[in-house]
Scaffold this active site. Structure first.
Site, short mmCIF file in Angstrom:
data_model
loop_
_atom_site.label_atom_id
_atom_site.label_comp_id
_atom_site.label_asym_id
_atom_site.label_seq_id
_atom_site.Cartn_x
_atom_site.Cartn_y
_atom_site.Cartn_z
CE1 TYR A 50 -3.05 8.65 -0.25
CE2 TYR A 50 -1.03 7.57 -0.96
CZ TYR A 50 -1.76 8.22 0.02
OH TYR A 50 -1.20 8.44 1.26
CB CYS A 82 1.77 3.21 -2.49
SG CYS A 82 0.61 4.25 -3.38
CB CYS A 196 -1.70 -0.87 -8.84
SG CYS A 196 -2.52 -0.39 -7.29
CG HIS A 198 -4.76 -2.05 -4.01
ND1 HIS A 198 -4.09 -0.88 -3.72
CD2 HIS A 198 -5.72 -2.18 -3.05
CE1 HIS A 198 -4.62 -0.33 -2.63
NE2 HIS A 198 -5.60 -1.11 -2.21
#
Length: 295
Positions: A50, A82, A196, A198
């Site tokens: 993204y 997210c 984030c 991740h």
């Protein structure tokens, strides 16, 4: 083996959404609160990452995709795992969907509280280049970290490091070369917000490389909020709470244990995700999510 999934009409599941593997860090924490609840984990791999997409595209695409997924799976709760999706589309999704939506934001407030208790005057915010520049992030810092110096670092690489790490690659040397100069620039900065979803997937590497730093993410807070909202949602929708939170009946018909349906929008199943889920103890069923790609 990739299997097909029926339309799920039972409303005791949770849909967790991200562009890629980052939402696994949220799923991991939610699972600790909800040990048997069925999950659907949807990755928008056709549009990944993204961070390389325009805000206008994502503001149009994410609500359309999430709405289609909610209609197909009929979950009790949607978790936007997210930061980008949350900051861009959370208010709109709450308007267009008839189920609760949980979003994630960088844990700036938590970091400010940690610094206040430890007499630190600064902390770091590690996020994507787009997130560190967004007005939403400015407002978070203004509202919850006034008086602290916040050192921001927009990394274009950490998402790919995390995706590679869950596939078994050793990214430690690249991680050290990438973050080391920034950390050395601010020697008094000991608390770092992982802004984030991740990034917590790299926690083992981060803690090994920099054991004196405190790495902060929002996973536990999101899990608590999801548990709370699920209780309210299933109560409202007349679903037995024990069924939603932990009974053997919370899987698909004939199944027991912790189950996650894995879905992706791209042409191929993403590497490493099913294996990571299996290591968490999940029983994984996999199916691509056929959905029109609107660019």
């Amino acid at each position: 083996m990739v299997t097909s999934t029926p339309h799920v009409s039972r409303d005791n599941s949770i849909l967790i959404f991200d562009s890629g593997a980052g939402g696994l860090s949220i799923l991991r924490e939610v699972r600790k609160k909800l040990p048997v609840t069925r999950f659907h984990y949807l990755m928008d791999t056709a549009c990944f990452p993204y961070g390389n997409q325009s805000d206008s595209l994502l503001e149009r695409r994410i609500p359309e995709l999430c709405k289609a997924a909610v209609e197909r799976f009929d979950p009790a709760v949607l978790v936007l795992a997210c930061n980008t999706a949350s900051t861009l589309t959370l208010p709109l999704l709450r308007e267009v969907l008839d189920i609760p939506v949980v979003g994630v934001v960088p844990a700036v407030r938590v970091a400010a509280g940690h610094c206040a208790s430890s007499a630190d005057t600064s902390f770091g915010l590690l996020a994507t280049p787009a997130t560190v520049k967004r007005p939403y992030t400015d407002n978070l810092i203004s509202d919850f970290a006034d008086g602290f110096e916040v050192h921001r670092f927009g990394s274009p690489l950490l998402v790919s490091y995390a995706e590679r790490a869950i596939s078994g690659e050793d990214v430690s040397s690249e991680l050290e070369a990438h973050l080391g100069p920034w950390l050395e620039t601010y020697p008094d900065m000991k608390a770092i917000v992982l802004g984030c979803t991740h990034y917590p997937l790299l926690r083992n590497e981060l803690e090994h490389l920099w054991p004196d730093h405190h790495w902060i993410d929002s996973g536990e807070a999101i899990a608590r909020q999801t548990d709370k909202i699920l209780r309210a949602a299933v109560s409202t929708r007349s679903v037995n709470i024990s069924e939603a939170r932990g009974s053997a009946e919370s899987g698909l018909p004939g199944e027991t244990g912790s189950h996650t349906w894995l879905h992706w929008t791209g042409r191929h199943e993403p590497d490493g995700v099913a294996g990571y889920l299996s290591e968490l103890g999940e029983r994984v069923k996999r199916m691509s999510f056929d959905w029109p790609i609107t660019q």
